[in-house]
Design an enzyme around this catalytic site. Sequence first.
Site, PDB file in Angstrom:
ATOM      1  N   GLU A  78       2.389  -0.415  13.114  1.00 14.23           N
ATOM      2  CA  GLU A  78       2.581  -1.710  13.773  1.00 14.23           C
ATOM      3  C   GLU A  78       4.036  -2.082  13.528  1.00 14.23           C
ATOM      4  OE1 GLU A  78       0.227  -3.265  15.458  1.00 14.23           O
ATOM      5  OE2 GLU A  78      -1.348  -1.852  14.931  1.00 14.23           O
ATOM      6  N   CYS A 111       5.163 -10.923  14.060  1.00 12.78           N
ATOM      7  CA  CYS A 111       5.358  -9.775  14.943  1.00 12.78           C
ATOM      8  C   CYS A 111       4.967 -10.100  16.377  1.00 12.78           C
ATOM      9  CB  CYS A 111       4.558  -8.601  14.439  1.00 12.78           C
ATOM     10  SG  CYS A 111       2.842  -9.034  14.107  1.00 12.78           S
TER      11      CYS A 111
HETATM   12  P1  NAP Z   1      10.400  -2.657   6.373  1.00 15.74           P
HETATM   13  O1  NAP Z   1      11.700  -2.720   5.683  1.00 15.74           O
HETATM   14  O2  NAP Z   1      10.109  -1.486   7.219  1.00 15.74           O
HETATM   15  O3  NAP Z   1       9.309  -2.824   5.211  1.00 15.74           O
HETATM   16  C1  NAP Z   1       7.953  -2.854   5.494  1.00 15.74           C
HETATM   17  C2  NAP Z   1       7.176  -2.257   4.321  1.00 15.74           C
HETATM   18  O4  NAP Z   1       7.541  -0.890   4.151  1.00 15.74           O
HETATM   19  C3  NAP Z   1       7.444  -2.918   2.978  1.00 15.74           C
HETATM   20  O5  NAP Z   1       6.254  -2.956   2.233  1.00 15.74           O
HETATM   21  C4  NAP Z   1       8.446  -1.981   2.328  1.00 15.74           C
HETATM   22  O6  NAP Z   1       8.431  -2.039   0.921  1.00 15.74           O
HETATM   23  C5  NAP Z   1       7.942  -0.651   2.818  1.00 15.74           C
HETATM   24  N1  NAP Z   1       8.936   0.414   2.851  1.00 15.74           N
HETATM   25  C6  NAP Z   1      10.266   0.325   2.930  1.00 15.74           C
HETATM   26  N2  NAP Z   1      10.812   1.562   2.968  1.00 15.74           N
HETATM   27  C7  NAP Z   1       9.783   2.446   2.896  1.00 15.74           C
HETATM   28  C8  NAP Z   1       9.691   3.858   2.874  1.00 15.74           C
HETATM   29  N3  NAP Z   1      10.766   4.629   2.954  1.00 15.74           N
HETATM   30  N4  NAP Z   1       8.469   4.421   2.791  1.00 15.74           N
HETATM   31  C9  NAP Z   1       7.367   3.671   2.733  1.00 15.74           C
HETATM   32  N5  NAP Z   1       7.393   2.317   2.741  1.00 15.74           N
HETATM   33  C10 NAP Z   1       8.581   1.717   2.835  1.00 15.74           C
HETATM   34  O7  NAP Z   1      10.149  -3.878   7.315  1.00 15.74           O
HETATM   35  P2  NAP Z   1      10.549  -5.402   7.080  1.00 15.74           P
HETATM   36  O8  NAP Z   1      11.942  -5.555   7.503  1.00 15.74           O
HETATM   37  O9  NAP Z   1      10.129  -5.845   5.731  1.00 15.74           O
HETATM   38  O10 NAP Z   1       9.553  -6.080   8.113  1.00 15.74           O
HETATM   39  C11 NAP Z   1       9.958  -6.668   9.285  1.00 15.74           C
HETATM   40  C12 NAP Z   1       9.546  -5.838  10.452  1.00 15.74           C
HETATM   41  O11 NAP Z   1       8.132  -5.674  10.470  1.00 15.74           O
HETATM   42  C13 NAP Z   1       9.886  -6.481  11.762  1.00 15.74           C
HETATM   43  O12 NAP Z   1      10.602  -5.590  12.529  1.00 15.74           O
HETATM   44  C14 NAP Z   1       8.549  -6.803  12.422  1.00 15.74           C
HETATM   45  O13 NAP Z   1       8.550  -6.699  13.802  1.00 15.74           O
HETATM   46  C15 NAP Z   1       7.640  -5.835  11.801  1.00 15.74           C
HETATM   47  N6  NAP Z   1       6.288  -6.384  11.742  1.00 15.74           N
HETATM   48  C16 NAP Z   1       5.364  -5.888  12.582  1.00 15.74           C
HETATM   49  C17 NAP Z   1       4.071  -6.381  12.558  1.00 15.74           C
HETATM   50  C18 NAP Z   1       3.006  -5.827  13.457  1.00 15.74           C
HETATM   51  O14 NAP Z   1       1.832  -6.092  13.200  1.00 15.74           O
HETATM   52  N7  NAP Z   1       3.327  -5.086  14.480  1.00 15.74           N
HETATM   53  C19 NAP Z   1       3.736  -7.391  11.673  1.00 15.74           C
HETATM   54  C20 NAP Z   1       4.724  -7.884  10.833  1.00 15.74           C
HETATM   55  C21 NAP Z   1       6.006  -7.358  10.873  1.00 15.74           C
HETATM   56  P3  NAP Z   1       9.478  -2.945   0.106  1.00 15.74           P
HETATM   57  O15 NAP Z   1       9.243  -4.335   0.491  1.00 15.74           O
HETATM   58  O16 NAP Z   1       9.122  -2.676  -1.307  1.00 15.74           O
HETATM   59  O17 NAP Z   1      10.839  -2.451   0.494  1.00 15.74           O
END
Ligand code: NAP
Length: 520
Positions: free
Chosen positions: A256, A295
């Site tokens: 997602e 999102c």
């Molecule tokens: P992110 O940096 O990708 O982080 C999301 C999750 O992934 C966090 O728990 C993070 O942990 C973890 N993570 C980071 N690097 C990783 C890796 N290499 N391997 C495995 N896990 C890893 O995203 P964000 O910036 O926090 O979130 C915002 C984005 O999420 C936005 O673009 C939004 O559109 C999207 N989003 C989508 C939905 C949906 O349902 N489609 C819902 C909400 C948000 P840490 O926090 O410990 O770094």
Amino acid sequence: MLSLRSYAVGRWIEGTGTPQLLLNPATEEPLAQASSDGVDLAAALDHARRIGGPALRALSFAGRGALLKSIAQAMQAHRDELLDLAVANGGNTRSDGKFDVEGAIATLFAYAEIGEKLGSAKFLVDGEGVQLGRSPRFHGQHVCVPRAGVAVHINAFNFPAWGFAEKAAAALLAGMPVLSKPATSSAMLAHRIMEILVDAKILPEGALSLLVGSPRQLPSLLGAQDVLAFTGSGDTAARIRALPNIISESVRVNVEADSLNAAVLGPDVEPGSDMYELFLTEVQRDITQKAGQKCTAIRRVVVPAAVASNVRDDLVEMLGAVRVGNPALSEVRMGPLATAAQLADARAGVQRLAAEGNLAFGSATPFAAEGVEAGTGFFISPVLVEFAAGAAASAAHAHEVFAPVASLLAYSGEAPEAAAIVARGNGGLVSSLYSDDAGWIEATVFGIAPGNGRIYLGHPKIELSPGPGTVLPQLVHGGPGRAGGGEELGGARALAFYMQRVALEGSRPVIQKLLGTQPG
Ligand code: NAP
């Protein structure tokens, strides 16, 4: 300072090494620290697979559903405490916090009910059996059984309660143990929920684990029977999908990710009409609710050129009335972004949009938020960027600004142009249409349907309309392309991800006896 611990191999584990600080994003006050260093990830996964999986698979759907009901009730009993954490660590207003926490509870109850309806079965019989040869004896029947691995859930920072609950509900009901990893910056809420559930001794050992802090090499430890449900940025998802074990072991991955959700106003809608007012209300709510960190939030507001200036002026007035500040204050309607990094990203994103369009409201520059010391907190004002011709815009269709930021895009009012503009987002979670013109609705719905996971048809006669931004457990959540290509929720459909579909082929009486489906 509070140290958040992970819960794995049946006990709480305090991380070692240098912890990450968790802040109040309005005041920047440190609230807690977390580190996953020292947690034996392989042992955590192994314990879930060996102990939690069999315990869940021994239960019927009704039994697993009863567990979900107990989880929901335990969270409900601690609702106020959870809301306080959503305000302090998540930058949520109380209303935003309810959206997360109450949404989580409602989703758990919804899946508990599905479990109750599925009753005493432990696996699903999928569809009707089929005759495979000339003789009715040669028979085929699909069944879905729980996978024998562990379901790893990696969540984004914006919904620490709902993200945990909506994924866990489907996996536990299907019969898979869960290891949940909340985003570190807002992990206090998920951590407290886990404490509540462990103290209440609701779940069998190994059925639910929590990893707080960096994921480290977690996805690279998954194998053929495991699944990974990820919510977050498209960049992180792409990195996970490219891991060698994910490819070689065919690990099931659900993503997602980002989405440039569009709200489209039909050409029949007159300014001042009930439909027009509903459109404005839902756009304004989606821009500002959870400071736009949803999102499903409306990012592209697509309106006929003939009324674009009316929509702009009305939205500017509505956005100007939103009080932005410390969400602990009851009069505040919009809080800060979750982290300094999100604020920096949002400011850069606004500059990118403003380089092509006109800032109709707000900007990327710092501004004075209510109830905090000047210069404190990760605040940004609501922002509306106006584009004269929607089809000609570029960044508005390519770059998701995860903040209270939307683009206002004018179009001709013709359905094909509306569909073409929506399609520029390259796959979305939800698009919303506001019109009473059946012909325009039909042409636009089927024009945009292949590119969307959900289409919301706004109507003023729907009482207490939740708007397109609310994800409901009965309907699928996910979308193609940029949105990650995933699918969560959708009632019992969500179980499929956590189950293996198996075709049984053989003698009809044998298969029917095996499955308990013999007639009469
Ligand atoms: P992110 O940096 O990708 O982080 C999301 C999750 O992934 C966090 O728990 C993070 O942990 C973890 N993570 C980071 N690097 C990783 C890796 N290499 N391997 C495995 N896990 C890893 O995203 P964000 O910036 O926090 O979130 C915002 C984005 O999420 C936005 O673009 C939004 O559109 C999207 N989003 C989508 C939905 C949906 O349902 N489609 C819902 C909400 C948000 P840490 O926090 O410990 O770094």
